[in-house]
Design a protein around this motif. Structure first.
Motif, short mmCIF file in Angstrom:
data_model
loop_
_atom_site.label_atom_id
_atom_site.label_comp_id
_atom_site.label_asym_id
_atom_site.label_seq_id
_atom_site.Cartn_x
_atom_site.Cartn_y
_atom_site.Cartn_z
N ASP A 232 0.83 -1.24 -0.26
CA ASP A 232 -0.47 0.07 -0.21
C ASP A 232 1.00 1.89 -0.40
O ASP A 232 0.78 2.34 -0.30
N ALA A 233 2.06 0.88 1.28
CA ALA A 233 2.97 2.11 0.56
C ALA A 233 3.82 2.60 -0.56
O ALA A 233 3.85 3.62 -1.27
N MET A 234 3.31 1.50 -1.41
CA MET A 234 4.28 1.64 -2.93
C MET A 234 3.30 2.53 -3.67
O MET A 234 3.98 3.39 -4.22
N TRP A 235 2.30 2.22 -3.94
CA TRP A 235 1.39 2.76 -4.27
C TRP A 235 0.87 4.10 -4.16
O TRP A 235 1.04 4.73 -5.09
N ARG A 236 0.94 4.73 -2.84
CA ARG A 236 1.20 5.36 -1.90
C ARG A 236 1.85 6.17 -2.85
O ARG A 236 2.06 7.70 -3.52
N MET A 237 3.21 6.12 -3.07
CA MET A 237 4.39 6.75 -3.67
C MET A 237 4.34 7.43 -5.23
O MET A 237 4.99 8.57 -5.07
N LEU A 238 3.38 6.77 -6.03
CA LEU A 238 3.52 6.79 -6.96
C LEU A 238 2.02 7.73 -7.36
O LEU A 238 2.09 8.59 -8.33
N GLN A 239 0.86 8.34 -6.44
CA GLN A 239 0.37 8.95 -6.10
C GLN A 239 0.02 10.28 -5.60
O GLN A 239 -0.66 11.48 -5.64
N GLN A 240 1.70 11.17 -5.24
CA GLN A 240 2.00 12.97 -5.28
C GLN A 240 2.04 13.38 -6.40
O GLN A 240 2.33 12.86 -7.39
N ASP A 241 2.53 15.04 -6.45
CA ASP A 241 2.57 15.87 -6.66
C ASP A 241 3.81 15.95 -7.31
O ASP A 241 4.45 15.47 -8.52
N GLU A 242 4.80 15.41 -6.78
CA GLU A 242 5.83 15.40 -6.12
C GLU A 242 7.14 14.14 -6.26
O GLU A 242 6.52 13.37 -5.44
N PRO A 243 7.77 13.34 -7.48
CA PRO A 243 9.30 12.36 -6.70
C PRO A 243 9.45 12.99 -6.06
O PRO A 243 10.33 13.32 -5.75
N THR A 244 9.91 11.94 -5.11
CA THR A 244 10.81 11.37 -4.16
C THR A 244 11.08 10.39 -2.94
O THR A 244 9.59 9.14 -3.26
N ASP A 245 11.84 9.99 -1.99
CA ASP A 245 12.49 8.69 -1.58
C ASP A 245 11.69 8.28 -0.75
O ASP A 245 11.72 9.59 0.48
N TYR A 246 11.35 6.97 -0.19
CA TYR A 246 11.00 7.19 1.15
C TYR A 246 11.35 5.81 2.36
O TYR A 246 11.59 4.95 1.17
N VAL A 247 11.54 6.26 2.88
CA VAL A 247 11.91 5.15 3.93
C VAL A 247 10.53 4.00 4.54
O VAL A 247 9.34 5.23 4.64
N VAL A 248 9.70 2.70 4.77
CA VAL A 248 9.16 2.34 4.96
C VAL A 248 9.37 1.39 5.85
O VAL A 248 10.16 0.37 6.11
N ALA A 249 8.61 1.06 7.30
CA ALA A 249 9.38 0.57 7.90
C ALA A 249 8.84 0.14 9.41
O ALA A 249 7.95 1.48 9.62
N THR A 250 8.19 -0.47 10.75
CA THR A 250 7.71 -0.01 11.77
C THR A 250 8.64 0.03 13.02
O THR A 250 7.74 1.30 13.51
N GLY A 251 9.60 0.53 12.98
CA GLY A 251 10.10 0.97 14.20
C GLY A 251 10.64 0.26 15.26
O GLY A 251 10.84 0.70 15.92
N VAL A 252 10.09 -0.95 14.94
CA VAL A 252 9.86 -2.00 16.02
C VAL A 252 11.23 -3.00 15.58
O VAL A 252 11.30 -3.79 15.48
N PRO A 253 12.18 -3.21 16.96
CA PRO A 253 13.22 -3.74 16.79
C PRO A 253 13.15 -5.26 17.28
O PRO A 253 12.54 -5.39 18.15
N ALA A 254 13.60 -6.55 16.89
CA ALA A 254 13.61 -7.42 16.92
C ALA A 254 14.48 -8.46 17.04
O ALA A 254 15.41 -8.55 15.46
N THR A 255 15.09 -9.00 17.54
CA THR A 255 16.21 -10.19 17.13
C THR A 255 15.18 -11.48 16.36
O THR A 255 14.65 -12.00 16.44
N VAL A 256 16.66 -12.15 16.13
CA VAL A 256 16.09 -13.15 15.23
C VAL A 256 16.12 -14.18 17.00
O VAL A 256 14.79 -15.42 16.52
N ARG A 257 16.88 -14.00 17.57
CA ARG A 257 16.19 -15.18 18.26
C ARG A 257 14.66 -14.80 18.83
O ARG A 257 13.51 -15.45 19.29
N GLN A 258 14.01 -13.50 18.93
CA GLN A 258 12.92 -13.27 19.80
C GLN A 258 12.02 -13.40 19.03
O GLN A 258 10.67 -14.04 19.06
#
Ligand code: NAP
Ligand code: GDD
Length: 337
Positions: A232-258
């Motif tokens: 959904d974020a990909m699609w939104r990036m192509l619907q804007q007035d101006e092209p620019t680059d975006y990070v898409v993430a949750t901001g929540v870290p976890a280890t492989v162990r967790q």
């Protein structure tokens, strides 16, 4: 007016979810499928429309990101409003075994597609599937201004694709954007990425089909989100007035162990009784920690993730448990429909 999109990598995890999203918005979706000696369309079989059907809204074409002429011909024929470049050799560990192939398809492939858009003379918007793997050794949190320090041939190839996209935007005024997506998973995730490898093993151990799971580095930190939300974020990036680059993430870290702990516990299992180490699954150079800062996407795209890592692990375990149960019952239906 009906919009038309072309998706490379339509048979992959993200390609399948993006196809569903665009079809639900009324798009006509064209997908690029690479030739394989056996069927590689399992993730999109449920939306497949055969060549005999009239008025198709989902159309597949054989082509390959290594074949620039085929890309030009395809673009001239389809004349899409939007192009999503999701095709790639996307496995980081494999990229150490096949570095030149990865560079060709994942790096140069992005440039071939951009040049094909230019050569075909069509007016289209281009999404490039860039990756948090480009940040590599640069410590978190990572955002759009964080310098790249890739740690794998895959990461190096994605940096090439990233700059090619920026260059075509600057040089030719093309609406071309990079989505710098952090790890995102789902029941459709490829079976050799660590989350799916774990949840699939949980389901098989629970069913008595295997007893051990061999893994590499359990200390790596990742920022795992839910793939349907990321397309959904990909699609939104192509619907804007101006092209620019975006990070898409949750901001929540976890280890492989967790992730292991959560996935095994959800099935009532103790991971330490089943998990073994095998150095074969370690990388010559590892990415220790990826944690994204997606505040630009929140502000400009009004995009926010809802499924965080623990729920994600549970969704994937439930889907794999159901899939194993179906297989044991002799059925072959997919679990996530
Ligand atoms: P995926 O499941 O591995 O899908 C990759 C797709 O690329 C598949 O459809 C594959 O076809 C296709 N492909 C491979 N080689 C090709 C070639 N030579 N020509 C044309 N197509 C080719 O990957 P994904 O998870 O959906 O990710 C989509 C994109 O986002 C990829 O570019 C990936 O590198 C990038 N990315 C993914 C993540 C993530 O966490 N999932 C994060 C950041 C960026 P087959 O089905 O035939 O193999
Ligand atoms: N695959 C795998 N298999 N990874 C393992 C294993 C194992 O047996 N054991 C430990 N790991 C660790 C890896 O060393 C890595 O630190 C972490 O688990 C995640 O590995 P993957 O799931 O293979 O994903 P990735 O982070 O290397 O790459 C994925 O995310 C990138 C975005 O950051 C891929 O989807 C890339 O295409 C994507 O760009």
């Amino acid at each position: 007016m009906t919009k038309t999109a072309l998706i490379t990598g339509v048979t992959g995890q993200d390609g399948s979810y993006l196809s569903e999203l665009l079809l639900s918005k009324g798009y006509t979706v064209h997908g690029l499928v690479r030739r394989s000696s056996s069927f590689n369309t399992e993730r999109i079989d449920h939306i497949y429309q055969g060549p005999q059907e009239t008025g198709r809204s989902f159309v597949l074409h054989h082509a390959d990101l290594s074949d620039g002429v085929a890309l030009v011909n395809l673009l001239r024929e389809i004349r899409p409003d939007e192009v999503y470049n999701l095709g790639a050799q996307s496995h980081v560990r494999v990229s150490f075994d096949a570095p030149l192939y990865t560079g060709d398809v994942t790096g140069l492939g992005a440039l071939r597609l951009l040049e094909a858009v230019r050569a075909s003379g069509i007016d289209t918007r281009v999404y490039q599937a860039s990756s948090s793997e480009m940040f590599g050794a640069t410590p978190p949190p990572q955002n759009e201004k964080t310098p790249f320090h890739p740690r794998s041939p895959y990461g190096v190839a994605k940096v090439y694709g990233y700059w090619a996209t920026v260059n075509y935007r600057e040089a030719y005024g093309m609406y071309a954007v990079n989505g710098i997506l952090f790890n995102h998973e789902s029941p459709r995730r490829g079976e050799t990425f660590v989350t799916r490898k774990i949840t699939r093993a949980v389901a098989r151990i629970k069913a008595g089909l295997q007893s051990e799971l061999y893994l590499g580095n359990l200390d790596a930190v990742r920022d795992w989100g839910y793939a349907p939300e990321y397309v959904d974020a990909m699609w939104r990036m192509l619907q804007q007035d101006e092209p620019t680059d975006y990070v898409v993430a949750t901001g929540v870290p976890a280890t492989v162990r967790q992730f292991l702990e959560t996935a095994f516990a959800h099935a009532g299992l103790d991971w330490q009784e089943h998990v073994r180490h095998d150095a074969k699954y370690e990388r010559p150079s590892e990415v220790d920690a990826l944690i994204g800062d997606a505040s630009k996407a929140a502000e400009l795209l009004d995009w926010k993730p809802e499924v965080m890592v623990e729920d994600l692990a549970r969704i994937m375990v439930d889907a794999d448990v159901k899939q194993v149960e179906d297989q044991l019952a002799g059925a072959t239906v997919r679990v996530d429909r």
